[in-house]
Write a protein that holds these residues in place. Structure first.
Motif, short mmCIF file in Angstrom:
data_model
loop_
_atom_site.label_atom_id
_atom_site.label_comp_id
_atom_site.label_asym_id
_atom_site.label_seq_id
_atom_site.Cartn_x
_atom_site.Cartn_y
_atom_site.Cartn_z
N ALA A 21 40.20 2.82 59.48
CA ALA A 21 40.74 1.84 60.43
C ALA A 21 42.27 1.92 60.49
O ALA A 21 42.94 2.19 59.50
N THR A 22 42.79 1.66 61.66
CA THR A 22 44.24 1.62 61.85
C THR A 22 44.80 0.33 61.24
O THR A 22 44.06 -0.59 60.88
N PHE A 23 46.10 0.28 61.13
CA PHE A 23 46.80 -0.92 60.66
C PHE A 23 46.35 -2.14 61.45
O PHE A 23 45.97 -3.17 60.88
N GLU A 24 46.36 -2.04 62.77
CA GLU A 24 46.02 -3.17 63.64
C GLU A 24 44.56 -3.55 63.50
O GLU A 24 44.21 -4.74 63.52
N GLU A 25 43.68 -2.57 63.35
CA GLU A 25 42.25 -2.86 63.20
C GLU A 25 41.96 -3.60 61.90
O GLU A 25 41.13 -4.52 61.87
N THR A 26 42.65 -3.22 60.84
CA THR A 26 42.43 -3.89 59.56
C THR A 26 42.95 -5.32 59.61
O THR A 26 42.29 -6.25 59.11
N ALA A 79 56.70 -14.42 51.31
CA ALA A 79 56.41 -13.10 51.87
C ALA A 79 56.99 -12.96 53.27
O ALA A 79 57.54 -11.90 53.64
N MET A 80 56.90 -14.02 54.08
CA MET A 80 57.44 -13.97 55.44
C MET A 80 58.96 -13.83 55.42
O MET A 80 59.53 -13.07 56.21
N ASN A 81 59.62 -14.55 54.52
CA ASN A 81 61.08 -14.42 54.42
C ASN A 81 61.47 -13.01 53.98
O ASN A 81 62.46 -12.44 54.48
N ALA A 82 60.71 -12.46 53.05
CA ALA A 82 60.97 -11.08 52.61
C ALA A 82 60.79 -10.12 53.78
O ALA A 82 61.60 -9.19 53.97
N LYS A 83 59.74 -10.33 54.54
CA LYS A 83 59.48 -9.49 55.71
C LYS A 83 60.67 -9.52 56.68
O LYS A 83 61.15 -8.46 57.12
N ASN A 84 61.12 -10.71 57.01
CA ASN A 84 62.21 -10.83 58.00
C ASN A 84 63.49 -10.20 57.49
O ASN A 84 64.23 -9.56 58.27
N MET A 85 63.77 -10.34 56.22
CA MET A 85 64.96 -9.72 55.65
C MET A 85 64.87 -8.20 55.68
O MET A 85 65.84 -7.50 56.01
N LEU A 86 63.68 -7.67 55.39
CA LEU A 86 63.51 -6.22 55.38
C LEU A 86 63.50 -5.63 56.79
O LEU A 86 63.96 -4.50 56.99
N LEU A 87 62.99 -6.38 57.76
CA LEU A 87 62.99 -5.86 59.14
C LEU A 87 64.40 -5.76 59.70
O LEU A 87 64.66 -4.94 60.60
N ASP A 88 65.30 -6.59 59.19
CA ASP A 88 66.70 -6.45 59.60
C ASP A 88 67.25 -5.12 59.12
O ASP A 88 68.08 -4.49 59.78
N LYS A 89 66.78 -4.68 57.97
CA LYS A 89 67.26 -3.44 57.36
C LYS A 89 66.45 -2.24 57.82
O LYS A 89 67.00 -1.12 57.95
N TYR A 90 65.14 -2.46 58.06
CA TYR A 90 64.24 -1.37 58.48
C TYR A 90 63.49 -1.81 59.74
O TYR A 90 62.32 -2.20 59.69
N PRO A 91 64.15 -1.81 60.89
CA PRO A 91 63.57 -2.37 62.11
C PRO A 91 62.30 -1.66 62.60
O PRO A 91 61.52 -2.25 63.37
N ASP A 92 62.06 -0.45 62.16
CA ASP A 92 60.87 0.27 62.61
C ASP A 92 59.65 0.05 61.71
O ASP A 92 58.56 0.53 62.00
N ALA A 93 59.84 -0.69 60.63
CA ALA A 93 58.74 -0.92 59.70
C ALA A 93 57.73 -1.91 60.30
O ALA A 93 58.08 -2.77 61.12
N LYS A 94 56.48 -1.77 59.88
CA LYS A 94 55.43 -2.73 60.26
C LYS A 94 55.00 -3.48 59.00
O LYS A 94 54.52 -2.88 58.05
N ILE A 95 55.18 -4.79 59.04
CA ILE A 95 54.81 -5.65 57.92
C ILE A 95 54.03 -6.83 58.47
O ILE A 95 54.55 -7.61 59.27
#
Length: 303
Positions: A143-148, A100-116
């Protein structure tokens, strides 16, 4: 807006998955050492246990979801301009979190504004399912993303599973305990008691016979609440079983009756859920136990 994701170790029933509006990324199961099938999708849990019953000398294996499996679920959510909170099985048991972490890092390269956010649940099976439910409850309070994320990381520390199995063979084969202790337990014909906490399993005692092991689980839970001065009304419980649901139903009745020692007012529903193949390959076909986790309080899960 954000979406809650988890992996197949959560062992949540399909109808509840739909009700909670979450996505579950399945593990792969191999019963022949060659072919890998997605749990539930390609191989039903009941079929998995029946295979173990029919082939007691064969030890199935599981493998974690791939990076691509996570990308395939995460990316459409991100494209829909939603964020992702993904709760994965304890890293002590699987590399699902790393996928999941590797998927996250790959997607953030493509979608830098996403929160994962990828969370190590430090738990598994029905207890992981309860943690996911708590995340959804928290989200539904507004609850917000951060609160959850903060809440999940806090409440997961309260999780415990007290359980027993029918023997040590599967744990030994899966490398979860030393071979010497497994051989000794098998020779004596005793039933191990096991505690899961903080992402790892611990020896919690030995008993003779299945009936005594079930009784001991209940006694250990009662002692846990008494010794730590905890209020059972602040906790949710779940019965987890493998092959034998009738045994789980009988055990649940025994457990509820015993809870009266702690609180005569306790009346929460205690679900019975089948432990999936991800953990079943380590326990064999006859795991039985109780998961417990602190639940959202009336003030909105702030504690």
């Amino acid at each position: 807006m954000y979406k809650i994701i988890t992996d197949g170790s959560c062992d949540l029933p399909l109808e509840l998955v739909k009700q909670l509006d979450i996505d579950v990324i399945p593990f792969y199961v191999s019963i022949d050492g060659i072919n890998h099938q997605k749990e539930i999708i390609d191989l039903g849990v009941r079929d998995f246990y029946q295979f173990m019953i029919d082939n007691p000398k064969v030890f199935p294996k599981t493998s974690m979801p791939s990076i691509q499996d996570y990308i395939d679920v995460f990316e459409p959510i991100i494209k829909n301009e939603e964020d992702v909170i993904c709760i994965c099985i304890t890293t002590k048991f699987s590399g699902s979190y790393n996928s999941a972490m590797n998927a996250k890092n790959m997607l953030l390269d493509k979608y830098p504004d996403a929160k994962i956010e990828i969370i190590d649940a430090t738990v598994n099976t029905v207890l992981q399912g309860m943690l996911v439910e708590e995340a959804v409850v928290k989200k539904n309070t507004g609850a917000t993303f951060e609160e959850t994320v903060k809440y999940v990381n806090l409440v997961k520390e309260t999780g415990r599973i007290f359980f027993t199995i029918n023997g040590m063979d599967y744990l030994v084969h899966g490398g979860r305990v030393g071979k010497l202790s497994g051989i000794a337990a098998g020779a004596l014909g005793i039933k191990p008691l096991i505690l899961l906490k903080e992402g790892e399993i611990f020896n919690n005692g030995l008993t003779r016979g299945r009936k005594k092991s079930k009784q001991k689980i209940v006694e250990q839970i009662i002692s846990y609440f008494k010794d730590n001065e905890l209020d059972i009304n602040e906790y949710r419980f779940c019965i987890g079983f493998g092959y034998d649901k009738e045994e789980a139903i009988e055990f649940k009745e025994q457990f509820i009756k015993s809870l009266e020692q702690l609180s005569a007012s306790f009346n929460d529903e205690i679900p019975i859920r089948q432990i999936g193949a991800t953990i079943g390959v380590h326990t064999g076909p006859h795991p039985l136990g109780v998961g417990l986790l602190k639940k959202c309080n009336k003030r909105g899960c702030n504690e």
